[in-house]
Design a protein around this motif. Structure first.
Motif, mmCIF file in Angstrom:
data_model
loop_
_atom_site.group_PDB
_atom_site.id
_atom_site.type_symbol
_atom_site.label_atom_id
_atom_site.label_comp_id
_atom_site.label_asym_id
_atom_site.label_seq_id
_atom_site.Cartn_x
_atom_site.Cartn_y
_atom_site.Cartn_z
ATOM 1 N N LEU A 72 0.828 -1.207 0.000
ATOM 2 C CA LEU A 72 0.000 0.000 0.000
ATOM 3 C C LEU A 72 0.866 1.262 0.000
ATOM 4 O O LEU A 72 0.410 2.333 -0.378
ATOM 5 C CB LEU A 72 -0.924 0.004 1.222
ATOM 6 C CG LEU A 72 -2.027 -1.060 1.257
ATOM 7 C CD1 LEU A 72 -2.648 -1.119 2.645
ATOM 8 C CD2 LEU A 72 -3.092 -0.792 0.206
ATOM 9 N N PHE A 73 2.111 1.123 0.424
ATOM 10 C CA PHE A 73 3.037 2.245 0.484
ATOM 11 C C PHE A 73 4.018 2.250 -0.687
ATOM 12 O O PHE A 73 4.940 3.068 -0.720
ATOM 13 C CB PHE A 73 3.829 2.191 1.793
ATOM 14 C CG PHE A 73 2.980 2.331 3.029
ATOM 15 C CD1 PHE A 73 2.749 3.573 3.597
ATOM 16 C CD2 PHE A 73 2.393 1.216 3.618
ATOM 17 C CE1 PHE A 73 1.970 3.710 4.741
ATOM 18 C CE2 PHE A 73 1.609 1.337 4.753
ATOM 19 C CZ PHE A 73 1.396 2.591 5.314
ATOM 20 N N SER A 124 6.658 10.722 3.483
ATOM 21 C CA SER A 124 6.125 9.744 2.543
ATOM 22 C C SER A 124 5.190 8.765 3.247
ATOM 23 O O SER A 124 4.141 8.388 2.714
ATOM 24 C CB SER A 124 7.276 8.987 1.878
ATOM 25 O OG SER A 124 6.784 7.995 1.006
ATOM 26 N N MET A 125 5.566 8.361 4.463
ATOM 27 C CA MET A 125 4.744 7.436 5.235
ATOM 28 C C MET A 125 3.390 8.067 5.550
ATOM 29 O O MET A 125 2.333 7.425 5.437
ATOM 30 C CB MET A 125 5.475 7.072 6.528
ATOM 31 C CG MET A 125 4.990 5.807 7.203
ATOM 32 S SD MET A 125 5.887 5.482 8.762
ATOM 33 C CE MET A 125 7.558 5.239 8.151
ATOM 34 N N ILE A 126 3.405 9.321 5.941
ATOM 35 C CA ILE A 126 2.167 10.034 6.268
ATOM 36 C C ILE A 126 1.260 10.130 5.042
ATOM 37 O O ILE A 126 0.045 9.924 5.136
ATOM 38 C CB ILE A 126 2.488 11.426 6.834
ATOM 39 C CG1 ILE A 126 3.058 11.289 8.246
ATOM 40 C CG2 ILE A 126 1.260 12.333 6.833
ATOM 41 C CD1 ILE A 126 3.688 12.545 8.791
ATOM 42 N N LYS A 127 1.854 10.407 3.905
ATOM 43 C CA LYS A 127 1.073 10.473 2.666
ATOM 44 C C LYS A 127 0.392 9.141 2.383
ATOM 45 O O LYS A 127 -0.784 9.088 1.998
ATOM 46 C CB LYS A 127 1.971 10.868 1.500
ATOM 47 C CG LYS A 127 1.231 11.062 0.190
ATOM 48 C CD LYS A 127 2.179 11.518 -0.918
ATOM 49 C CE LYS A 127 1.435 11.687 -2.251
ATOM 50 N NZ LYS A 127 2.351 12.113 -3.341
ATOM 51 N N GLY A 128 1.118 8.041 2.595
ATOM 52 C CA GLY A 128 0.525 6.720 2.404
ATOM 53 C C GLY A 128 -0.613 6.462 3.371
ATOM 54 O O GLY A 128 -1.679 5.962 2.987
ATOM 55 N N PHE A 129 -0.416 6.820 4.625
ATOM 56 C CA PHE A 129 -1.463 6.628 5.626
ATOM 57 C C PHE A 129 -2.700 7.467 5.317
ATOM 58 O O PHE A 129 -3.828 7.026 5.553
ATOM 59 C CB PHE A 129 -0.934 6.973 7.024
ATOM 60 C CG PHE A 129 -0.315 5.813 7.750
ATOM 61 C CD1 PHE A 129 -1.092 4.786 8.243
ATOM 62 C CD2 PHE A 129 1.057 5.755 7.934
ATOM 63 C CE1 PHE A 129 -0.530 3.709 8.911
ATOM 64 C CE2 PHE A 129 1.639 4.695 8.604
ATOM 65 C CZ PHE A 129 0.848 3.665 9.097
ATOM 66 N N SER A 134 -8.355 7.342 4.160
ATOM 67 C CA SER A 134 -9.465 7.764 3.305
ATOM 68 C C SER A 134 -10.277 6.559 2.842
ATOM 69 O O SER A 134 -11.517 6.596 2.829
ATOM 70 C CB SER A 134 -8.926 8.541 2.101
ATOM 71 O OG SER A 134 -9.971 8.940 1.248
ATOM 72 N N ALA A 135 -9.589 5.470 2.481
ATOM 73 C CA ALA A 135 -10.282 4.248 2.074
ATOM 74 C C ALA A 135 -11.094 3.678 3.232
ATOM 75 O O ALA A 135 -12.245 3.250 3.058
ATOM 76 C CB ALA A 135 -9.266 3.220 1.575
#
Length: 270
Positions: A72-73, A124-129, A134-135
């Motif tokens: 997912l990341f 980058s990790m925060i963006k992935g989370f 949201s999902a």
């Protein structure tokens, strides 16, 4: 507070469609469903479980996370899209089962540098989370990051780097994983604070072997007092490995042991 059992405790003993009725018949009221294969992630399987579980409450769902959570990341769009395909299936299943929470590990810290955190890219990790949250929001499921020695939240301090930017991200405290990580569980508990949604609990015997709560030397009295003092009112889920106990009825006895302590401290909610 209340008690429950993760079906991970029955892994390789019972399939989920057998585990849930077993727990229900034992008198366990709450469970976490540990989905263990791609076929189990399909919502059609969740419909089977919904029929088999009776009035057992499903607190949360958990997956065999290395199958898609690290991807997912991924920076690779196609890899990431495939991972989101399975995430969507799991979230549909959570909604069918009435689960409020998703126990999440995230990335896999395989290499030494990733274990140490020296290469952690928190922006980058925060963006992935943010995308994963949201999902989850679309299905009304709360994402709960678990402290796991070999995954994203492998040490105290990681959640502090995430929580301000991710105000809806919740946590799961795993007692055995805190022990493995060599950080006191109290340090994780302090960092998680009001974001703590529920716990995975286990005990440890005199040989330092994992066992069911009530069978070892872990100080559950102090844990429960700390949780109550912190205003926690969630679920304590028994999660051990399949070889850590004998008869399956011991799972219910372990819940009863914790229930007695909760009652002792006026913290038991049925």
């Amino acid at each position: 507070m209340k008690t429950g059992v993760s079906t991970a405790s029955l892994f390789l003993r019972k399939n989920n469609e057998e585990a849930l009725p077993l727990l229900h018949n034992l008198g366990v009221n709450t469970a976490e469903v540990f989905l263990t294969s791609f076929s189990e992630y399909d919502p059609s399987f969740a419909e089977v479980l919904r029929k088999e579980k009776g009035d057992l409450c499903v607190n949360s769902i958990h997956v065999l996370n290395t199958q898609y959570e690290p991807q997912l990341f991924s920076a690779h769009e196609r890899v990431r899209a495939d991972a989101y395909f399975w995430l969507d299936k799991v979230l549909q299943s959570a909604k069918i089962l009435g689960a409020s929470y998703y126990t999440f590990h995230g990335t896999a810290r395989v290499k030494r540098a990733s274990r140490s955190g020296e290469n952690d890219d928190f922006p980058s990790m925060i963006k992935g989370f943010e995308s994963i949250l949201s999902a989850c929001d679309r299905y009304g499921v709360s994402l709960c990051l678990e402290n796991v020695e070999w995954s994203t939240y492998n040490r105290v301090g990681v959640f502090s780097k995430l929580k301000e930017a991710l105000p809806t991200l919740k946590t799961v405290l795993d007692i055995k994983q805190a022990r493995i990580s060599k950080y006191p569980y109290e340090s994780y508990l302090s960092e998680m604070g009001e974001r703590l949604a529920y716990l995975h609990i286990s005990d440890i015997d005199e040989r330092n072997k994992i066992c069911l709560p009530g069978k070892g030397r872990f100080d559950f009295d102090t844990l429960i007092k700390r949780l109550k003092d912190g205003g926690f009112d969630g679920t304590l889920l028994v999660e051990v490995y399949t070889g850590d106990y004998g008869e399956e009825s011991e799972l219910k006895a372990s819940c009863e042991y914790i229930d007695e302590l909760l009652y002792k401290y006026n913290a038991l909610h049925i």
